[in-house]
Design a protein around this motif. Structure first.
Motif, short mmCIF file in Angstrom:
data_model
loop_
_atom_site.label_atom_id
_atom_site.label_comp_id
_atom_site.label_asym_id
_atom_site.label_seq_id
_atom_site.Cartn_x
_atom_site.Cartn_y
_atom_site.Cartn_z
N PHE A 244 0.84 -1.29 0.00
CA PHE A 244 0.05 0.07 -0.08
C PHE A 244 0.82 1.37 0.22
N GLU A 245 0.25 2.21 -0.56
CA GLU A 245 0.91 3.83 -0.43
C GLU A 245 0.04 4.28 0.58
N LYS A 246 0.73 5.37 1.17
CA LYS A 246 0.62 6.12 2.28
C LYS A 246 -1.01 6.65 2.22
N ASP A 247 -1.66 7.14 1.07
CA ASP A 247 -2.91 7.67 1.19
C ASP A 247 -4.03 6.38 1.35
N GLU A 248 -3.56 5.21 0.63
CA GLU A 248 -4.43 4.29 0.95
C GLU A 248 -4.54 3.72 2.38
N ASN B 85 -4.03 5.51 4.78
CA ASN B 85 -5.04 6.44 5.57
C ASN B 85 -6.50 6.41 5.46
N LYS B 86 -6.94 5.48 4.29
CA LYS B 86 -8.32 5.26 4.24
C LYS B 86 -8.53 4.07 5.09
N ILE B 87 -7.77 3.25 5.17
CA ILE B 87 -7.84 2.11 6.24
C ILE B 87 -8.29 2.79 7.59
N ALA B 88 -7.50 3.69 7.92
CA ALA B 88 -7.56 4.19 9.42
C ALA B 88 -8.95 4.71 9.69
N ILE B 89 -9.61 5.20 8.81
CA ILE B 89 -11.16 5.61 9.07
C ILE B 89 -12.15 4.65 9.56
N PHE B 90 -12.01 3.42 8.96
CA PHE B 90 -12.81 2.29 9.33
C PHE B 90 -12.01 1.40 10.42
N ALA B 91 -10.69 1.50 10.51
CA ALA B 91 -9.78 0.54 11.24
C ALA B 91 -8.83 1.18 11.94
N PRO B 92 -9.30 2.20 12.84
CA PRO B 92 -8.03 3.08 13.53
C PRO B 92 -6.99 2.42 14.17
N GLN B 93 -7.14 1.08 14.69
CA GLN B 93 -6.40 0.46 15.39
C GLN B 93 -5.54 -0.75 14.34
N VAL C 175 -1.84 1.73 11.64
CA VAL C 175 -2.23 3.05 10.76
C VAL C 175 -2.61 4.11 11.67
N THR C 176 -2.73 5.32 11.17
CA THR C 176 -2.89 6.40 12.09
C THR C 176 -3.67 7.52 10.95
N LEU C 177 -4.83 8.06 11.69
CA LEU C 177 -5.45 8.96 10.67
C LEU C 177 -4.56 10.32 10.65
N ILE D 125 -13.13 10.61 0.38
CA ILE D 125 -13.16 9.23 0.99
C ILE D 125 -14.75 8.98 1.46
N VAL D 126 -15.14 9.92 2.56
CA VAL D 126 -16.48 9.88 2.92
C VAL D 126 -17.43 11.16 2.72
N LYS D 127 -18.63 10.80 3.03
CA LYS D 127 -19.50 11.84 2.62
C LYS D 127 -19.96 12.59 3.94
N CYS D 128 -20.29 13.71 4.07
CA CYS D 128 -20.85 14.56 5.20
C CYS D 128 -22.09 14.20 5.33
N PHE D 129 -22.41 13.79 6.47
CA PHE D 129 -23.77 13.28 6.95
C PHE D 129 -24.97 14.10 6.87
N ASN D 130 -24.55 15.58 6.96
CA ASN D 130 -25.44 16.45 6.80
C ASN D 130 -26.22 16.54 5.45
N PRO D 131 -27.39 16.25 5.39
CA PRO D 131 -28.09 16.35 4.06
C PRO D 131 -28.03 17.78 3.40
N ASN D 132 -28.07 18.82 4.22
CA ASN D 132 -27.88 20.21 3.75
C ASN D 132 -26.54 20.69 3.55
N CYS D 133 -25.55 19.79 3.76
CA CYS D 133 -24.30 20.58 3.51
C CYS D 133 -24.05 20.50 1.93
N ILE D 134 -23.21 21.57 1.62
CA ILE D 134 -23.06 21.97 0.32
C ILE D 134 -22.43 20.92 -0.50
N THR D 135 -21.57 20.10 0.23
CA THR D 135 -20.81 18.78 -0.52
C THR D 135 -21.77 17.89 -1.01
#
Ligand code: ZN
Length: 150
Positions: free
Chosen positions: A63-67, A69-77, A94-96, A103-113
């Motif tokens: 893996f590369e570093k950015d990959e 980092n993605k793992i850390a979101i779902f598996a921080p340890q 891994v460390t975030l 990578i992930v969506k903002c959970f707020n439905p009104n968010c501009i993203t």
């Protein structure tokens, strides 16, 4: 025989200490559905650290570093183990990063993203009990609300 559940690989990467319920999220986030070599995985394996854990082994994949980092979101340890010719050559945890883009969506439905074509940007508030502060709407998306953005 400890290794009978998920057999050893000759070359590649093992991701250990994934929360069991997130094994499939890690597979999705790394796009392993389209991976063209061997993948072995297990869920609900006994773990001293997590109670129950998941593990993924990928043959001929490093893996590369950015990959990572993605793992850390779902598996921080999670622990990443690099294997060459059946030998462990490197073990890293891994460390975030401080900031996460896309990578992930903002959970707020009104968010501009969520209404415009804008890449999500978050500040990581908590690296273990992962909490992400949205750069645009300043709402907090936590692990109960993670949706992978594609
Ligand atoms: Zn937002």
């Amino acid at each position: 025989m400890k290794e009978f559940v998920v057999k050893a690989i000759d070359n590649g990467t093992v991701i250990d200490h994934i929360p069991s319920e997130n094994v499939f999220n890690v597979i999705r986030i790394l796009n392993l559905e389209n991976f063209d070599n061997q993948i072995l995985f297990g869920t609900n394996l006994e773990s001293k650290k997590l109670g129950l854990k998941g593990i993924i082994k990928m043959r001929n994949k490093y893996f590369e570093k950015d990959e990572i980092n993605k793992i850390a979101i779902f598996a921080p340890q999670a622990t990443l183990i690099k294997i060459k010719e059946y030998q462990i050559i490197e073990k890293t945890t891994v460390t975030l990063p401080e900031k996460i883009e896309a990578i992930v969506k903002c959970f707020n439905p009104n968010c501009i993203t969520n209404s415009e074509n804008i890449t999500t940007k978050f500040t990581v508030l908590d690296k273990v009990d992962v909490k992400l502060l949205c750069h645009y709407c300043e709402k907090i998306t936590d692990k109960e609300n993670f949706i992978i953005s594609k």
